[in-house]
Write an enzyme that holds these catalytic residues in place. Structure first.
Site, mmCIF file in Angstrom:
data_model
loop_
_atom_site.group_PDB
_atom_site.id
_atom_site.type_symbol
_atom_site.label_atom_id
_atom_site.label_comp_id
_atom_site.label_asym_id
_atom_site.label_seq_id
_atom_site.Cartn_x
_atom_site.Cartn_y
_atom_site.Cartn_z
ATOM 1 N N TYR A 136 0.828 -1.214 0.000
ATOM 2 C CA TYR A 136 0.000 0.000 0.000
ATOM 3 C C TYR A 136 0.859 1.259 0.000
ATOM 4 C CZ TYR A 136 -4.660 -1.981 0.832
ATOM 5 O OH TYR A 136 -5.862 -2.626 0.707
ATOM 6 N N LYS A 187 3.106 -15.224 2.219
ATOM 7 C CA LYS A 187 3.395 -16.108 1.087
ATOM 8 C C LYS A 187 4.907 -16.300 1.045
ATOM 9 C CE LYS A 187 1.285 -17.395 -2.180
ATOM 10 N NZ LYS A 187 0.891 -18.798 -2.505
ATOM 11 N N ASP A 220 -2.943 -17.971 1.000
ATOM 12 C CA ASP A 220 -3.993 -18.571 0.157
ATOM 13 C C ASP A 220 -4.673 -19.722 0.889
ATOM 14 O OD1 ASP A 220 -1.613 -20.009 -0.020
ATOM 15 O OD2 ASP A 220 -1.885 -20.594 -2.106
ATOM 16 N N ASP A 244 -6.337 -6.992 4.207
ATOM 17 C CA ASP A 244 -7.494 -6.355 3.573
ATOM 18 C C ASP A 244 -8.421 -7.438 3.024
ATOM 19 O OD1 ASP A 244 -9.079 -4.293 2.476
ATOM 20 O OD2 ASP A 244 -8.029 -4.427 0.557
ATOM 21 N N ASP A 248 -12.218 -8.977 4.781
ATOM 22 C CA ASP A 248 -13.526 -8.964 4.099
ATOM 23 C C ASP A 248 -14.115 -10.371 4.096
ATOM 24 O OD1 ASP A 248 -13.384 -6.235 3.442
ATOM 25 O OD2 ASP A 248 -14.102 -6.575 1.400
HETATM 26 C C1 IPM Z 1 -10.379 -1.248 4.185
HETATM 27 C C2 IPM Z 1 -10.662 -0.613 2.844
HETATM 28 C C3 IPM Z 1 -9.521 0.329 2.516
HETATM 29 C C4 IPM Z 1 -8.257 -0.509 2.410
HETATM 30 C C5 IPM Z 1 -9.736 1.185 1.267
HETATM 31 C C6 IPM Z 1 -10.997 1.995 1.332
HETATM 32 C C7 IPM Z 1 -8.561 2.105 1.024
HETATM 33 O O1 IPM Z 1 -10.836 -1.605 1.891
HETATM 34 O O2 IPM Z 1 -10.239 -0.507 5.172
HETATM 35 O O3 IPM Z 1 -10.331 -2.469 4.252
HETATM 36 O O4 IPM Z 1 -8.010 -1.124 1.366
HETATM 37 O O5 IPM Z 1 -7.515 -0.539 3.398
HETATM 38 MG MG MG Z 2 -10.931 -3.590 2.679
#
Ligand code: IPM
Ligand code: MG
Length: 350
Positions: A136, A187, A220, A244, A248
């Site tokens: 990032y 990884k 993975d 990230d 999710d």
């Molecule tokens: C998160 C989001 C952010 C990230 C985006 C909005 C920049 O997806 O906080 O998980 O990728 O960190």
């Molecule tokens: Mg995210």
């Protein structure tokens, strides 16, 4: 001094932060709140998603609570002026390198997950995501034109020993207060940063945290294990990008993003940054149907981790659980309550 700086931001951000303000007024009327523009709305007003004033206010507060940033309106803004760039700037500027993303399956919502109840019931995972390094932020990064036509995009994944160690400490310390297990994901089979990550975590563990169970898992495989048998995990330690993605995925195990908070912490004594992990959800923004629980639970984490009000955090967490038990549901979890009605449901349990 500001206790809690609110950055409602864009999309559903202001709607969910409004419910946090109602909850705060009820349980912690003594908190000194302040509010600043941030994200797309700040770009519209001030020409930048993160103004110097907002960053200074964030660093001077005890805790910062963000709603959400971004939306199609700013998709064509220059890259460094996008709302997301403001968020990365805020994380880096505040130095909040350890991102705590709990994935807890509330009992009454076990059927809201797309996975079978017996797989997710009782789930309680803490993902610790490195937040201010890795691909990032790594340099160089650019897109260039190639002489013969076509283009080349470059990102750089980079980690130092110090960056890996400090976030690993957070993970090990947290594990000690939980089920005492850390699964470190990278990884190392294909990436140099992954190999370094594994070595640094292994060394630190042997030196200072040998009492904690440590397991290494390729990222993975971790993604697969999360849907196969998620309850094997206690604390998952991982880098910025894998964190990230895995967070999710873990969110969906619990019935969706609408419920999950996060805390980003820096060095002891520095302010923490709290964010619901859902985004700005432009498709439902302004409709009054966003689930405010992720924001309310982010406030709960701020009370716990930055404001030293564990008593209030416990009360708030229990009230959210009871509201869900009593059947309170916004549309994202299969109900019909509006955002303020979900706020009411939590207030009623307080
Ligand atoms: C998160 C989001 C952010 C990230 C985006 C909005 C920049 O997806 O906080 O998980 O990728 O960190
Ligand atoms: Mg995210």
């Amino acid at each position: 001094m500001t206790d809690l700086l609110l950055l409602p931001g864009d999309g559903i951000g202001p709607e969910v932060i409004a419910e946090v303000m109602r909850v705060a007024a009820r349980i912690a009327p003594d908190l000194a709140l302040d509010e600043r523009p941030f994200g797309g709305i700040s770009f519209d007003q001030l020409g930048t998603p993160l103004s110097e004033e907002t960053l200074a206010a964030a660093k001077a507060a005890k805790a910062v609570l963000m709603g959400a940033v971004g939306g199609p309106k700013w998709a064509s803004a220059p890259r460094d002026k996008r709302p997301e760039a403001g968020l990365l700037g805020l994380r880096a500027g505040m130095g909040v390198f350890a991102n705590l993303r709990p994935a807890i399956c509330f009992q009454p919502l076990a059927d809201a997950s797309t996975l079978k109840r017996e797989v997710v019931e009782g789930l309680d995972i803490m993902i610790v995501r490195e937040l201010t390094g890795g691909v990032y932020f790594g340099q160089p990064r650019f897109i260039e034109n190639l002489p013969g036509g076509g283009r080349r995009g470059v990102d750089t994944q980079v980690y130092t020993t110090a960056e890996i160690e400090r976030v690993s400490r957070t993970a090990f310390e947290l594990a000690r207060g939980r089920r005492n297990k850390v699964t470190s994901c990278e990884k190392s089979n294909v990436m140099e940063t992954g190999l370094l990550w594994r070595e640094v975590v292994t060394d630190l563990h042997a030196r200072d945290y040998a009492d904690v169970t440590l397991e290494h898992m390729l990222a993975d495989n971790a993604a697969m294990q999360l849907v196969k048998n998620p309850r094997q995990f206690d604390v998952i330690l991982t880098d910025n990008l894998f964190g990230d993605i895995l967070s999710d995925e873990a969110a969906q195990l619990t019935g969706g993003l609408g419920l999950l908070p996060s805390a980003a912490l820096g060095l002891a004594g520095q302010p923490g940054l709290y964010e619901p992990i859902h985004g700005s959800a432009p498709d439902i923004a302004g409709k009054g149907i966003a689930n405010p629980l992720a924001a309310i639970l982010s406030f709960e984490m701020a009370l716990r981790w930055s404001l030293q009000r564990t008593d209030l955090a416990d009360r708030l967490f229990a009230a959210v659980g009871r509201a869900l038990e009593a059947g309170a549901r916004t549309p994202d979890i299969g109900g019909r309550l509006t955002t303020p009605e979900m706020g009411d449901a939590v207030l009623a349990q307080l």
